[in-house]
Design a protein around this motif. Structure first.
Motif, PDB file in Angstrom:
ATOM      1  N   HIS A  56       0.833  -1.202   0.000  1.00 12.84           N
ATOM      2  CA  HIS A  56       0.000   0.000   0.000  1.00 12.84           C
ATOM      3  C   HIS A  56       0.870   1.256   0.000  1.00 12.84           C
ATOM      4  CE1 HIS A  56      -2.891   3.011   1.449  1.00 12.84           C
ATOM      5  NE2 HIS A  56      -3.720   2.312   0.695  1.00 12.84           N
TER       6      HIS A  56
ATOM      7  N   VAL B 193      -2.944  -1.191  -6.336  1.00 14.24           N
ATOM      8  CA  VAL B 193      -3.146  -0.039  -5.454  1.00 14.24           C
ATOM      9  C   VAL B 193      -3.196   1.190  -6.349  1.00 14.24           C
ATOM     10  CG1 VAL B 193      -2.210   1.339  -3.567  1.00 14.24           C
ATOM     11  CG2 VAL B 193      -1.943  -1.140  -3.545  1.00 14.24           C
TER      12      VAL B 193
ATOM     13  N   GLY C 295      -2.900   5.656  -3.269  1.00 13.89           N
ATOM     14  CA  GLY C 295      -3.388   4.666  -2.312  1.00 13.89           C
ATOM     15  C   GLY C 295      -4.839   4.874  -1.933  1.00 13.89           C
TER      16      GLY C 295
END
Length: 132
Positions: free
Chosen positions: A29, A93, A97
């Protein structure tokens, strides 16, 4: 895995259990949040590096013998390739994010109802979101 330029590299890991994923997820992430390409797949390794030809999206000016013309640059570079086979799923992702996109041909991901059945209890799927 080393990319074509000195600054590009690809990390590929096989995660065998949920605990490993829990430890590795902040890295995935975080990289996606920094606008790096961050992908993972379920059950199968769908990623490979292959040499591919690339072309610049916009032409650049080149001058030769006092003559200027617009050309599109072309080059060959190692490129990450994702090949989805039957019942495979990959996640990406998204920008900063803010979201995670799923690409799948697995029946578990075919409808919101089937997806909700495999999600943990604390995960709520939003289906009627309106952009402000």
């Amino acid at each position: 895995m080393k990319g074509s330029s000195k600054d590009s590299f690809f990390v590929k890991a096989i995660i065998r259990n949920p605990q490993q994923f829990k430890q590795y997820y902040p890295y995935l992430h975080g990289n996606g949040s920094m606008l790096n390409l961050s992908l993972w797949s379920l059950k199968q390794d769908v990623f490979s590096l292959e040499e591919r030809e690339h072309e610049s999206p916009y032409p650049v000016k080149r001058t030769k013998k006092n003559r200027t013309r617009l050309i599109k640059l072309k080059w060959i570079a190692n490129t990450l390739i994702a090949t989805l086979t039957e019942s495979s799923t990959m996640f990406w992702v998204g920008h900063d994010g803010d979201y995670i996109a799923a690409f799948s041909n697995d029946e578990n991901f075919s409808t919101i109802d089937s997806l909700q059945k495999i999600m943990p209890e604390k995960v709520e799927l939003v289906t009627d979101y309106e952009w402000e």
